[in-house]
Design an enzyme around this catalytic site. Structure first.
Site, PDB file in Angstrom:
ATOM      1  N   SER A   7      -6.171 -41.022 -60.409  1.00 23.30           N
ATOM      2  CA  SER A   7      -6.084 -39.864 -59.514  1.00 23.30           C
ATOM      3  C   SER A   7      -5.905 -40.386 -58.091  1.00 23.30           C
ATOM      4  CB  SER A   7      -7.336 -38.980 -59.635  1.00 23.30           C
ATOM      5  OG  SER A   7      -8.495 -39.745 -59.468  1.00 23.30           O
ATOM      6  N   GLU A   9      -6.197 -39.434 -53.784  1.00 25.86           N
ATOM      7  CA  GLU A   9      -6.814 -38.539 -52.784  1.00 25.86           C
ATOM      8  C   GLU A   9      -5.970 -38.479 -51.508  1.00 25.86           C
ATOM      9  OE1 GLU A   9     -11.077 -38.733 -52.410  1.00 25.86           O
ATOM     10  OE2 GLU A   9     -10.914 -38.651 -50.220  1.00 25.86           O
ATOM     11  N   HIS A  68     -11.492 -30.616 -52.310  1.00 25.72           N
ATOM     12  CA  HIS A  68     -12.878 -30.980 -52.020  1.00 25.72           C
ATOM     13  C   HIS A  68     -13.490 -29.759 -51.335  1.00 25.72           C
ATOM     14  CE1 HIS A  68     -12.183 -35.617 -51.876  1.00 25.72           C
ATOM     15  NE2 HIS A  68     -11.323 -35.033 -52.690  1.00 25.72           N
ATOM     16  N   ASP A 100     -20.726 -33.909 -43.923  1.00 23.06           N
ATOM     17  CA  ASP A 100     -21.469 -34.289 -42.714  1.00 23.06           C
ATOM     18  C   ASP A 100     -20.919 -33.457 -41.571  1.00 23.06           C
ATOM     19  OD1 ASP A 100     -23.020 -36.586 -43.651  1.00 23.06           O
ATOM     20  OD2 ASP A 100     -21.051 -37.511 -43.936  1.00 23.06           O
ATOM     21  N   TYR A 136     -22.369 -43.325 -54.869  1.00 26.08           N
ATOM     22  CA  TYR A 136     -22.394 -44.406 -53.872  1.00 26.08           C
ATOM     23  C   TYR A 136     -22.955 -45.688 -54.484  1.00 26.08           C
ATOM     24  CZ  TYR A 136     -21.612 -40.390 -50.939  1.00 26.08           C
ATOM     25  OH  TYR A 136     -21.064 -39.249 -50.411  1.00 26.08           O
ATOM     26  N   PHE A 207     -14.844 -48.511 -41.133  1.00 30.43           N
ATOM     27  CA  PHE A 207     -15.436 -47.534 -42.074  1.00 30.43           C
ATOM     28  C   PHE A 207     -16.575 -48.205 -42.850  1.00 30.43           C
ATOM     29  CE2 PHE A 207     -11.056 -45.309 -43.000  1.00 30.43           C
ATOM     30  CZ  PHE A 207     -11.156 -44.605 -41.817  1.00 30.43           C
ATOM     31  N   HIS A 257      -9.635 -43.903 -58.953  1.00 27.99           N
ATOM     32  CA  HIS A 257      -9.276 -42.880 -57.963  1.00 27.99           C
ATOM     33  C   HIS A 257      -8.882 -43.625 -56.687  1.00 27.99           C
ATOM     34  CE1 HIS A 257      -9.704 -38.910 -55.936  1.00 27.99           C
ATOM     35  NE2 HIS A 257     -10.235 -39.589 -54.931  1.00 27.99           N
TER      36      HIS A 257
HETATM   37  P1  FAD Z   1     -25.533 -35.405 -51.421  1.00 29.57           P
HETATM   38  O1  FAD Z   1     -25.288 -35.772 -52.812  1.00 29.57           O
HETATM   39  O2  FAD Z   1     -26.153 -34.080 -51.127  1.00 29.57           O
HETATM   40  O3  FAD Z   1     -26.435 -36.557 -50.770  1.00 29.57           O
HETATM   41  C1  FAD Z   1     -26.549 -36.694 -49.376  1.00 29.57           C
HETATM   42  C2  FAD Z   1     -27.813 -37.437 -49.006  1.00 29.57           C
HETATM   43  O4  FAD Z   1     -28.938 -36.600 -49.266  1.00 29.57           O
HETATM   44  C3  FAD Z   1     -28.069 -38.722 -49.798  1.00 29.57           C
HETATM   45  O5  FAD Z   1     -28.666 -39.640 -48.928  1.00 29.57           O
HETATM   46  C4  FAD Z   1     -29.041 -38.283 -50.884  1.00 29.57           C
HETATM   47  O6  FAD Z   1     -29.861 -39.362 -51.329  1.00 29.57           O
HETATM   48  C5  FAD Z   1     -29.853 -37.237 -50.142  1.00 29.57           C
HETATM   49  N1  FAD Z   1     -30.396 -36.190 -51.015  1.00 29.57           N
HETATM   50  C6  FAD Z   1     -29.741 -35.532 -52.022  1.00 29.57           C
HETATM   51  N2  FAD Z   1     -30.561 -34.636 -52.595  1.00 29.57           N
HETATM   52  C7  FAD Z   1     -31.754 -34.711 -51.942  1.00 29.57           C
HETATM   53  C8  FAD Z   1     -32.999 -34.029 -52.074  1.00 29.57           C
HETATM   54  N3  FAD Z   1     -33.187 -33.086 -52.999  1.00 29.57           N
HETATM   55  N4  FAD Z   1     -33.991 -34.371 -51.227  1.00 29.57           N
HETATM   56  C9  FAD Z   1     -33.820 -35.316 -50.271  1.00 29.57           C
HETATM   57  N5  FAD Z   1     -32.665 -36.009 -50.103  1.00 29.57           N
HETATM   58  C10 FAD Z   1     -31.646 -35.697 -50.930  1.00 29.57           C
HETATM   59  N6  FAD Z   1     -16.874 -35.549 -46.690  1.00 29.57           N
HETATM   60  C11 FAD Z   1     -16.230 -34.466 -46.184  1.00 29.57           C
HETATM   61  O7  FAD Z   1     -16.657 -33.934 -45.149  1.00 29.57           O
HETATM   62  N7  FAD Z   1     -15.109 -33.960 -46.774  1.00 29.57           N
HETATM   63  C12 FAD Z   1     -14.612 -34.471 -47.913  1.00 29.57           C
HETATM   64  O8  FAD Z   1     -13.589 -33.989 -48.433  1.00 29.57           O
HETATM   65  C13 FAD Z   1     -15.278 -35.608 -48.505  1.00 29.57           C
HETATM   66  N8  FAD Z   1     -14.854 -36.149 -49.674  1.00 29.57           N
HETATM   67  C14 FAD Z   1     -15.567 -37.173 -50.243  1.00 29.57           C
HETATM   68  C15 FAD Z   1     -15.150 -37.663 -51.489  1.00 29.57           C
HETATM   69  C16 FAD Z   1     -15.845 -38.711 -52.102  1.00 29.57           C
HETATM   70  C17 FAD Z   1     -15.379 -39.203 -53.466  1.00 29.57           C
HETATM   71  C18 FAD Z   1     -16.944 -39.310 -51.436  1.00 29.57           C
HETATM   72  C19 FAD Z   1     -17.662 -40.482 -52.059  1.00 29.57           C
HETATM   73  C20 FAD Z   1     -17.353 -38.827 -50.209  1.00 29.57           C
HETATM   74  C21 FAD Z   1     -16.686 -37.750 -49.597  1.00 29.57           C
HETATM   75  N9  FAD Z   1     -17.102 -37.203 -48.371  1.00 29.57           N
HETATM   76  C22 FAD Z   1     -16.422 -36.118 -47.832  1.00 29.57           C
HETATM   77  C23 FAD Z   1     -18.237 -37.774 -47.637  1.00 29.57           C
HETATM   78  C24 FAD Z   1     -19.565 -37.029 -47.976  1.00 29.57           C
HETATM   79  O9  FAD Z   1     -19.468 -35.679 -47.587  1.00 29.57           O
HETATM   80  C25 FAD Z   1     -20.684 -37.728 -47.204  1.00 29.57           C
HETATM   81  O10 FAD Z   1     -20.891 -39.005 -47.732  1.00 29.57           O
HETATM   82  C26 FAD Z   1     -21.992 -36.946 -47.114  1.00 29.57           C
HETATM   83  O11 FAD Z   1     -22.849 -37.657 -46.221  1.00 29.57           O
HETATM   84  C27 FAD Z   1     -22.746 -36.829 -48.422  1.00 29.57           C
HETATM   85  O12 FAD Z   1     -22.175 -35.924 -49.273  1.00 29.57           O
HETATM   86  P2  FAD Z   1     -22.694 -35.876 -50.807  1.00 29.57           P
HETATM   87  O13 FAD Z   1     -21.981 -34.762 -51.445  1.00 29.57           O
HETATM   88  O14 FAD Z   1     -22.609 -37.216 -51.415  1.00 29.57           O
HETATM   89  O15 FAD Z   1     -24.214 -35.477 -50.529  1.00 29.57           O
END
Ligand code: FAD
Length: 277
Positions: A7, A9, A68, A100, A136, A207, A257
């Protein structure tokens, strides 16, 4: 080399010229017969319309597109509206994220973590969506305790994710260790390595430093030593990334990916090296 699903991106282009160019990139990459093309989304909805337009362009070319969707700073109503728009376009796959917000932005919104978004989608839309989540292998940069990050990842999958795509990395052992760790926590969904071809070494090093991703010293020193010798940087970068993919596929990775940065040549070259074209 064993055939694995691929895939790619993209980020949504900002200009009509960029959108036209991306259509050519999609056509170039289609020789690999990718499973889908995903399109990033600016947290807080910054690219909402552009992500949708890019997804439509990909679908119009006959390919599966996966938008996304990040939830931080969003309301349940806003998320439902976006899902309805995608549903009307026949979109079935999503990459569900927390995202973020830019620093200084007030974090209002009804979702704290990606797991909240997934729970919401499953509660309101059942199993209509194939949900991808982020993983991660070198842990999320905001999480101090590796164990907690693994547990949060497992909880996110338990909330209803079907598959995961990893952050980019250059150390295959980090990936294999991560997979072992989450399997021990009961996670059984595919975990697809996210691979960053080395388009611009200085940028990737930046990055990587920001997101806590290891660039092996032998790669860093060699790249830095090439200074502005673009041909050597390109050749060595392809070599490093193709060997990384080879090790991952041989070790059982369920797909690859590519973070294309909206360019086809390097991803395609790596696919060729892996005999995937
Ligand atoms: P989560 O899975 O919610 O985790 C975020 C943090 O919170 C982690 O440190 C986790 O340990 C912690 N956490 C989770 N659940 C809990 C809980 N219940 N209590 C306390 N802590 C908790 N960003 C964008 O803005 N747009 C995009 O399109 C985008 N695409 C991405 C695609 C991929 C494949 C990846 C790997 C990253 C992408 N990102 C994107 C970046 C991502 O949004 C950031 O890394 C963001 O900081 C975390 O998102 P997440 O969905 O992994 O968060």
């Amino acid at each position: 080399m064993k055939h694995v699903p691929i895939s790619f991106e993209f980020f949504p282009p900002n200009t009509p010229v960029g959108s036209d160019k991306l259509k050519t990139v999609v056509q170039d990459l289609s020789v690999v017969k990718p499973e889908f093309f995903s399109v990033t989304y600016g947290a807080g909805g910054a690219t909402r319309d552009k992500t949708l337009a890019t997804v439509k362009d990909i679908a119009a070319l006959g390919h599966e597109a996966a938008p996304h969707l990040s939830c931080v700073g969003s309301t349940a109503e806003g998320i439902s509206e976006i899902l309805d728009t995608y549903r009307a376009q026949g979109i079935k796959r999503l990459v569900a994220l927390r995202g973020d917000l830019p620093s200084g932005t007030a974090v209002a919104g009804e979702f704290r973590f990606a797991s909240d978004l997934i729970e919401f989608i499953r509660k309101t839309q059942g199993n209509d969506w194939f949900i991808e989540v982020a993983a991660y292998p070198e842990y999320h940069p905001q999480q101090r305790y590796a164990r907690k990050d693994l547990e949060h990842f497992a909880a996110k999958v338990k909330a209803g994710a079907n598959s995961a795509i990893t952050q980019f990395f250059f150390n295959p052992d980090a990936y294999f260790h991560f997979v072992d760790e989450v399997r021990a926590l009961g996670v059984d969904v595919p975990i697809v390595p996210g691979i960053m071809p080395i388009h611009n070494y200085a940028k990737i090093a930046q990055f990587a430093a920001r997101d806590g991703i290891e660039i092996p010293r032998w790669v860093a020193l060699k790249m830095e030593g090439y200074l502005d010798d673009a041909a050597s940087i390109r050749a060595f970068g392809i070599d490093v990334v193709a060997r990384l993919c080879e090790r991952l596929i041989t070790g059982g990775a369920p797909g690859i990916h590519f973070y294309t940065l909206n360019q086809s040549p390097l991803s395609l070259e790596v696919c060729k090296r892996l005999s995937l074209t």
